[in-house]
Design an enzyme around this catalytic site. Structure first.
Site, PDB file in Angstrom:
ATOM      1  CD  GLU A 171      11.902 -38.832  -1.221  1.00 42.63           C
ATOM      2  OE1 GLU A 171      10.977 -39.625  -1.497  1.00 42.63           O
ATOM      3  OE2 GLU A 171      12.663 -38.332  -2.065  1.00 42.63           O
ATOM      4  CB  CYS A 188       8.984 -41.561  -4.248  1.00 43.27           C
ATOM      5  SG  CYS A 188       9.553 -39.914  -4.212  1.00 43.27           S
TER       6      CYS A 188
HETATM    7  C1  UN1 Z   1      10.941 -38.715  -6.115  1.00 42.49           C
HETATM    8  O1  UN1 Z   1      10.163 -39.346  -6.829  1.00 42.49           O
HETATM    9  O2  UN1 Z   1      11.875 -39.304  -5.498  1.00 42.49           O
HETATM   10  O3  UN1 Z   1       7.177 -34.079  -6.171  1.00 42.49           O
HETATM   11  C2  UN1 Z   1      10.937 -37.252  -5.983  1.00 42.49           C
HETATM   12  C3  UN1 Z   1       7.624 -34.669  -7.158  1.00 42.49           C
HETATM   13  C4  UN1 Z   1       9.030 -34.341  -7.595  1.00 42.49           C
HETATM   14  C5  UN1 Z   1      10.039 -35.100  -6.797  1.00 42.49           C
HETATM   15  C6  UN1 Z   1       9.795 -36.566  -6.682  1.00 42.49           C
HETATM   16  N1  UN1 Z   1       9.240 -32.924  -7.426  1.00 42.49           N
HETATM   17  O4  UN1 Z   1       6.982 -35.500  -7.777  1.00 42.49           O
END
Ligand code: UN1
Length: 523
Positions: free
Chosen positions: A265, A299
């Site tokens: 990821e 992310c």
């Molecule tokens: C991340 O930034 O690695 O959807 C995960 C989202 C959160 C998870 C982000 N539930 O923004």
């Protein structure tokens, strides 16, 4: 500061911090010291002796040993363990959120939300522990049964980033545990206390459940060499890694060299298309949460706004005053919406990206480093909007006009690039033109546009939203993305299959030996 030390004390983390935790056994690492430095004001929250690659070996041995016992414990009993872990997180939610705020710089609301993600995935996994279904398939042969079973895989290596210092571990750990796999966690060296707090919570549950092999849960705080050792370890059939594309590429190549599995990821560079029929008020709220939430360090953060040319100026005119009055500052203080960047290096990356955006033709609003009315010792910035003129317009069609290469890169900071489009096809093309493919969204009340965006010829991302920004996914769906994001799926839906191995069984209960494909082979 006193307050956070009290919280850490309640979690058993104020003295003798150990870099290595195997179940309820802790030990120091053999590498140099590593400190947890609060992005709020630079306070050192704790220091520990980091682990080296050599320190990984006993952890691998303990996990391998634990796997032999863990894999034959019925999945619903493994689910009971996860249910209790989730309940401990419920009880300790405010304390754990405070650790996230202090160590990762998240505002309290978002830190509480992150702990809630841990609780939710534990609930999900506890239910899942009774639903690890395999298919029964119609056999082509008489009196034969063709079916599949899902078996535990082995110890799982989990490498996580600073920005979700608890939830991403939990997505992996809760599923891995119900699937019968021990977990070896290498957290970001920027957020060791969050990891040690999680391990302490798990250790308290292990203490109550003496039939569970404690090495189902391990944590190793170390640097890159520890990650490389995990990537190379034949004892670990699956390495799940979250972080930059560069990190994921390095991990995946090492894991692939030994034909292991990796679950990646990686970087996101998430877009939102705003069409002329969009509900503007809803759109503005969605933009602001997705673009400046977590100070642009998710992310899933919204980094690219792709707006119809007729609407772009209006959207920017509405956004600018909202950006100008954003409450930026101490994330522990109620009312703050934008906390600090994780460190000084993040600011340098933001500054460099904004300079490149300007050089490539963008008009930049905001993006200053703040020194006043914010805690000293932290890196506080004003989120930025970098708006490009319409492609092919006079401003960009001059010979030698730079390309907008900066828009193709993920800078982990609150920068919102604005691009304009004329036709819907052009919007989709712009949207899909970046290397990454994590999260995406469209703001529209036109169902044809909405469905086209969700279709095979629409967004090329793993997360495709309509009238919802790209960030803030629920745990129930599979989470992850395509292209440079790495292709992995974690968390909900059938992501659990990553953590198991599938056995296809053919059972002959006849007295004959008919061969598949009708082959005759009589002796
Ligand atoms: C991340 O930034 O690695 O959807 C995960 C989202 C959160 C998870 C982000 N539930 O923004």
């Amino acid at each position: 500061m006193d307050a956070i030390q009290t919280v850490l004390g309640r979690l058993g983390l104020n003295q003798n911090l150990s870099a290595i935790g195997i179940g309820n056994c802790n030990r120091a690492g053999s590498a140099g010291p590593v400190s947890s430095r609060s992005p709020i004001d630079g306070t050192i929250l704790g220091t520990l002796q980091a682990a080296s690659a050599d320190d990984v070996t006993p952890v691998l041995e303990a996990a391998t040993d634990a796997f032999r016992r863990w894999r034959v414990i019925p999945a619903p009993a493994r689910g009971e363990f996860v249910r209790r872990v989730g309940n401990r997180f419920r009880e300790l939610k405010p304390d754990l959120a405070a650790v996230i705020t202090w160590e990762a710089g998240k505002i309290t609301q978002e830190a509480l939300g992150e702990v809630q993600e841990v609780i939710d995935i534990c609930d999900f996994a506890a239910g899942l522990s009774r639903q690890l279904y395999g298919l029964t398939i119609a056999s082509e042969r008489p009196l034969h049964r063709l079916a599949e079973q899902w078996h535990p895989l082995g110890p799982v290596g989990v490498i996580t980033a600073f920005n979700f210092p608890m939830a991403v571990w939990a997505w992996n750990a809760a599923l891995a545990w119900v699937c019968g796999d021990p977990v070896i966690w290498k957290p970001s060296e920027k957020t060791p206390l969050c990891a040690l707090a999680c391990q302490a919570v798990v250790a308290s549950v292990l203490q109550e459940m003496s039939d569970i092999p404690p090495a189902v849960s391990s944590v190793i705080v170390g640097m890159r060499d520890v990650g490389e050792r995990l990537a190379d370890a034949a004892e670990i059939p699956l390495v799940s890694a979250t972080g930059s594309t560069a990190m994921g590429r390095a991990v995946a190549q090492r894991v692939a060299a030994r034909l292991g599995r990796s679950l990646l990821e990686l970087g996101g560079n998430n877009g939102m298309i705003v069409t002329p029929s969009a509900d503007l008020e809803l759109t503005l709220r969605a933009i602001v949460f997705s673009a400046v939430g977590t100070c642009g360090q998710r992310c899933t953060t919204l980094r690219r706004l792709i707006v119809h040319e007729d609407l772009a100026d209006k959207v920017i005119d509405r956004l600018v005053p909202i950006y100008d009055r954003l409450p930026i500052g101490n994330p522990a203080q109620p009312g703050t919406l934008v906390g600090p960047l994780i460190d000084e290096a993040a600011w340098h990356a933001m500054e460099a990206a904004l300079q490149r955006a300007s050089a490539e033709g963008a008009t930049v609003h905001g993006g200053r480093r703040l020194k006043e009315n914010v805690p000293q010792g932290g890196t506080y910035v004003q989120p930025a909007i970098a708006s490009f003129p319409l492609r092919g317009s006079a401003a960009t069609s001059l010979p030698g006009t730079p390309t907008r290469s900066i828009v193709h890169e993920e800078t982990f900071a609150p920068i919102l690039y604005v691009q304009r489009y004329r036709t819907f096809d052009e919007a989709i093309e712009l949207h899909n033109s970046v290397p990454q493919g994590l999260a995406s969204s469209i703001m529209t009340t036109d169902m044809r546009e909405a469905e086209a965006f969700c279709s095979a010829a629409g967004s090329d991302c793993g997360i495709v939203n309509v009238n919802v920004g790209p960030s803030g996914a629920e745990i129930g769906g599979a989470f992850g993305g395509e292209k440079a994001t790495g292709g992995g799926r974690e968390s909900g839906s059938d992501s659990w299959k990553n953590y198991m191995r599938r056995a296809t069984n053919t059972i002959n209960y006849s007295t004959q030996l008919p061969l598949a494909q009708g082959i005759q082979f009589d002796v």
